[in-house]
Design a protein around this motif. Structure first.
Motif, PDB file in Angstrom:
ATOM      1  N   ALA A 174       5.125  -4.212   5.025  1.00  0.00           N
ATOM      2  CA  ALA A 174       5.630  -4.266   6.410  1.00  0.00           C
ATOM      3  C   ALA A 174       4.844  -5.247   7.268  1.00  0.00           C
ATOM      4  N   GLY A 175       3.635  -5.613   6.826  1.00  0.00           N
ATOM      5  CA  GLY A 175       2.846  -6.588   7.580  1.00  0.00           C
ATOM      6  C   GLY A 175       1.609  -6.002   8.256  1.00  0.00           C
ATOM      7  N   LYS A 176       1.213  -4.795   7.851  1.00  0.00           N
ATOM      8  CA  LYS A 176       0.088  -4.109   8.510  1.00  0.00           C
ATOM      9  C   LYS A 176      -1.239  -4.852   8.280  1.00  0.00           C
ATOM     10  N   SER A 177      -1.537  -5.137   7.009  1.00  0.00           N
ATOM     11  CA  SER A 177      -2.821  -5.798   6.715  1.00  0.00           C
ATOM     12  C   SER A 177      -2.869  -7.206   7.300  1.00  0.00           C
ATOM     13  N   THR A 178      -1.724  -7.865   7.348  1.00  0.00           N
ATOM     14  CA  THR A 178      -1.701  -9.229   7.906  1.00  0.00           C
ATOM     15  C   THR A 178      -2.097  -9.202   9.382  1.00  0.00           C
ATOM     16  N   GLU A 183      -9.202 -14.051   9.854  1.00  0.00           N
ATOM     17  CA  GLU A 183      -9.082 -14.616   8.507  1.00  0.00           C
ATOM     18  C   GLU A 183      -7.825 -15.478   8.393  1.00  0.00           C
ATOM     19  N   TYR A 184      -6.729 -14.991   9.001  1.00  0.00           N
ATOM     20  CA  TYR A 184      -5.489 -15.775   8.991  1.00  0.00           C
ATOM     21  C   TYR A 184      -5.215 -16.325  10.393  1.00  0.00           C
ATOM     22  N   PRO A 185      -5.013 -17.622  10.518  1.00  0.00           N
ATOM     23  CA  PRO A 185      -4.560 -18.124  11.822  1.00  0.00           C
ATOM     24  C   PRO A 185      -3.096 -17.743  12.024  1.00  0.00           C
ATOM     25  N   MET A 245     -11.872  -3.519   5.101  1.00  0.00           N
ATOM     26  CA  MET A 245     -10.599  -3.799   4.440  1.00  0.00           C
ATOM     27  C   MET A 245     -10.353  -2.803   3.319  1.00  0.00           C
ATOM     28  N   GLN A 246      -9.148  -2.916   2.720  1.00  0.00           N
ATOM     29  CA  GLN A 246      -8.768  -2.045   1.607  1.00  0.00           C
ATOM     30  C   GLN A 246      -9.595  -2.372   0.364  1.00  0.00           C
ATOM     31  N   ILE A 247      -9.762  -3.676   0.121  1.00  0.00           N
ATOM     32  CA  ILE A 247     -10.512  -4.113  -1.063  1.00  0.00           C
ATOM     33  C   ILE A 247     -11.994  -3.894  -0.787  1.00  0.00           C
ATOM     34  N   ASP A 281      -8.675  -0.332   7.196  1.00  0.00           N
ATOM     35  CA  ASP A 281      -7.462  -0.449   6.376  1.00  0.00           C
ATOM     36  C   ASP A 281      -7.509   0.621   5.287  1.00  0.00           C
ATOM     37  N   GLU A 282      -6.714   1.637   5.448  1.00  0.00           N
ATOM     38  CA  GLU A 282      -6.626   2.773   4.516  1.00  0.00           C
ATOM     39  C   GLU A 282      -8.004   3.339   4.160  1.00  0.00           C
ATOM     40  N   PRO A 283      -8.706   3.899   5.146  1.00  0.00           N
ATOM     41  CA  PRO A 283     -10.073   4.367   4.909  1.00  0.00           C
ATOM     42  C   PRO A 283     -10.170   5.520   3.911  1.00  0.00           C
TER      43      PRO A 283
HETATM   44  N1  LIG Z   1      -1.691 -14.669   1.610  1.00  0.00           N
HETATM   45  C1  LIG Z   1      -0.382 -14.426   1.499  1.00  0.00           C
HETATM   46  N2  LIG Z   1       0.459 -15.312   0.945  1.00  0.00           N
HETATM   47  C2  LIG Z   1       1.772 -15.079   0.832  1.00  0.00           C
HETATM   48  N3  LIG Z   1       2.377 -13.940   1.244  1.00  0.00           N
HETATM   49  C3  LIG Z   1       1.594 -12.996   1.790  1.00  0.00           C
HETATM   50  C4  LIG Z   1       0.167 -13.176   1.936  1.00  0.00           C
HETATM   51  N4  LIG Z   1      -0.342 -12.057   2.538  1.00  0.00           N
HETATM   52  C5  LIG Z   1       0.699 -11.224   2.728  1.00  0.00           C
HETATM   53  N5  LIG Z   1       1.850 -11.786   2.282  1.00  0.00           N
HETATM   54  C6  LIG Z   1       3.191 -11.184   2.344  1.00  0.00           C
HETATM   55  O1  LIG Z   1       3.409 -10.750   3.668  1.00  0.00           O
HETATM   56  C7  LIG Z   1       4.099  -9.504   3.681  1.00  0.00           C
HETATM   57  C8  LIG Z   1       3.273  -8.472   4.440  1.00  0.00           C
HETATM   58  O2  LIG Z   1       2.110  -8.154   3.676  1.00  0.00           O
HETATM   59  P1  LIG Z   1       0.988  -7.137   4.167  1.00  0.00           P
HETATM   60  O3  LIG Z   1      -0.054  -7.092   3.115  1.00  0.00           O
HETATM   61  O4  LIG Z   1       0.568  -7.493   5.549  1.00  0.00           O
HETATM   62  O5  LIG Z   1       1.797  -5.767   4.221  1.00  0.00           O
HETATM   63  P2  LIG Z   1       1.259  -4.278   4.358  1.00  0.00           P
HETATM   64  O6  LIG Z   1       2.143  -3.609   5.342  1.00  0.00           O
HETATM   65  O7  LIG Z   1      -0.197  -4.289   4.649  1.00  0.00           O
HETATM   66  O8  LIG Z   1       1.528  -3.712   2.896  1.00  0.00           O
HETATM   67  P3  LIG Z   1       0.778  -2.555   2.041  1.00  0.00           P
HETATM   68  O9  LIG Z   1       1.103  -1.269   2.714  1.00  0.00           O
HETATM   69  O10 LIG Z   1       1.417  -2.680   0.691  1.00  0.00           O
HETATM   70  O11 LIG Z   1      -0.696  -2.889   2.042  1.00  0.00           O
HETATM   71  C9  LIG Z   1       4.369  -9.140   2.226  1.00  0.00           C
HETATM   72  O12 LIG Z   1       5.649  -9.588   1.893  1.00  0.00           O
HETATM   73  C10 LIG Z   1       3.313  -9.921   1.480  1.00  0.00           C
HETATM   74  O13 LIG Z   1       3.722 -10.222   0.183  1.00  0.00           O
END
Ligand SMILES: Nc1ncnc2c1ncn2[C@@H]1O[C@H](COP(=O)(O)OP(=O)(O)OP(=O)(O)O)[C@@H](O)[C@H]1O
Length: 238
Positions: A42-46, A54-56, A86-88, A162-164
């Motif tokens: 869904a995009g949570k970690s992003t 880390e990501y612009p 983070m999760q990792i 992130d998911e503690p």
């Molecule tokens: N570095 C990257 N390069 C390409 N695509 C990415 C990258 N990071 C995330 N994505 C994509 O962006 C979308 C959101 O990823 P994200 O990890 O933010 O989701 P999430 O909600 O944290 O998922 P989860 O619950 O599985 O951890 C996904 O489709 C993922 O594949």
């Protein structure tokens, strides 16, 4: 009057054709304990990776304590009080427990204060009775709490988790829930991601639901849990 510690304005992150986040607008009050939920991908970690630097972002702004930090480097954000777990795992398995914390404390406290600060942190996260083992010999839960201690070593004002409680059993999960509450009770604003609604229920008051990179719903926990659309896209999952 509101006192937002963090505001996300039109925040978007595209990876080629994938819209990991798309026009996310969020405001987090100082002192809040806020949860982000949503299906896998869904995009949570992003969002976390953009807040920490880390990501612009592809588009949009990150406002922290009233200042635009969108272009700041990770260390500049950490210096201003944004810390993340983070999760990792981010611990060093081949080093001892104390050395891991020593690394996290580098430059943040004076040499004379380091040992006292290590003791304060291991007591705070409840791993004071282990001695000083190599981290690889600590249990999964203990390693997670160590990582939280390392994040706290920066004396953050805003802590991202992130998911503690991922991979933990019921007792460790309960301990982690209490720990997160204790951190928040110290005045630290906490945003956490989690999939386990039992964990979320124990601690969160306000919840944001993400779906396909966008904010789907935001509100008090009870409203979110009762929302038909949220149940359909997320909570109805096994
Ligand atoms: N570095 C990257 N390069 C390409 N695509 C990415 C990258 N990071 C995330 N994505 C994509 O962006 C979308 C959101 O990823 P994200 O990890 O933010 O989701 P999430 O909600 O944290 O998922 P989860 O619950 O599985 O951890 C996904 O489709 C993922 O594949």
């Amino acid at each position: 009057m509101t006192d937002a510690i963090l505001e996300l304005k039109g925040l978007s992150k595209y990876f080629g054709g994938i819209k990991a986040n798309d026009d996310v607008n969020m405001s987090i009050e100082r002192g809040e304990l806020h949860c982000l939920i949503g299906p896998n991908g869904a995009g949570k970690s992003t969002i976390f990776r953009m807040i920490m630097g880390e990501y612009p972002p592809t588009k949009g702004e990150i406002i922290y304590e009233g200042k635009n930090i969108t272009k700041l480097k990770m260390w500049q954000r950490a210096y201003r009080g944004i810390s993340i777990k983070m999760q990792i795992p981010g611990v060093f398995g081949e080093l001892s427990l104390y050395d891991n914390i020593r690394i996290a404390l580098q430059k943040h406290v004076s040499q004379q204060e380091v040992e006292a600060e290590i003791q304060r942190l291991i007591h705070f996260v409840g791993i004071q009775d282990l001695g000083n083992p190599l981290v690889k010999n600590m249990s999964h839960g203990q390693q997670q709490w160590l990582e939280i201690a390392m994040a706290l070593a920066l004396r953050p004002k805003l802590l991202l988790l992130d998911e503690p409680a991922a991979g933990m059993g019921p007792e460790e999960t309960e301990f982690t829930a209490q720990l997160v509450k204790k951190i928040n009770a110290q005045g630290i604003t906490v945003i956490f991601i989690d999939h386990d609604m039992n964990f979320v229920r124990r601690i969160a008051k306000r919840v944001t639901v993400l779906h396909c990179g966008k904010i789907f719903k935001e509100g008090p926990l009870e409203e979110i849990e009762a929302d038909k659309d949220v149940i359909q896209i997320y909570l109805g999952e096994d």
